[in-house]
Scaffold this motif. Structure first.
Motif: not given
Length: 194
Positions: A40, A45, A66, A76, A78
């Protein structure tokens, strides 16, 4: 039939699953949270795969990673569940072979330093193993949520959490519990950065 002579399957199952959950290594789960938090931080991802009940857990985990980690002011998380694109899965299964349903998707999407979470009770499903090997080959991290020690997935993965049970039902229950524990711990870690 006399109900008193019937095995109390409910109590037996719940007692067994309690024992299984108690046996999960908290240290291994914390290492998984560390890897996901690092991903993160780096904007990587996380891809998630599994078959059958584990495919359902992969979708659920994508949802929780998520949604539960989303908060105002934070980047955010992913996560993508490769179990959710049924047209692509069936095209690969039909035109190539079922053992390639995840590796073919990863060839399109996975970047070095991304993360692959592979969920497998047996730890030996060929489509999971091919995907995990490919991820390692290109430099991505592999997290294995397994149901038995000594599986091929356990040998390939960088981080492994095992839900030790002979029952696939209990393995799947444990993986879903891990999903929630991981997502909640990750949310706490991300919140602490704000």
């Amino acid at each position: 039939m006399d109900p008193s002579t019937i095995t109390d399957r409910i109590s037996i199952y719940l007692d067994e699953i309690e024992h299984v959950v108690q046996s999960i290594s908290r240290a291994e789960v914390r290492l998984v949270v560390d890897r996901l938090f690092e991903g993160w931080e780096q904007g990587r991802t996380t891809y998630i795969i599994g078959n059958g009940g584990s495919a359902s857990t992969a979708s659920h985990m994508m949802n929780d990673l998520n949604k539960m980690t989303s908060m105002e002011g934070a980047r955010r998380f992913r996560a993508i569940a490769l179990t959710d694109n049924m047209p692509y899965i069936t095209a690969i299964g039909n035109d190539i072979e079922y053992s390639d349903v995840f590796i073919e998707q990863l060839r399109n999407l996975l970047l070095p330093s991304d993360i692959l979470i592979a969920i497998s009770g047996s730890g030996n499903s060929e489509n999971i193993i091919r995907a995990a090997r490919y991820a390692r080959e290109i430099g991505a991290r592999v997290i294995g949520l397994c149901g038995r020690t000594g599986s091929r997935l356990c040998a390939i993965a960088d981080n492994v959490v095992t839900v030790s049970s002979q029952s696939i039902c209990q393995q799947e229950d444990g993986h879903l519990i891990l999903n929630h524990a991981i997502a909640l711990a990750l949310r706490e870690r991300i919140a602490a950065t704000l």
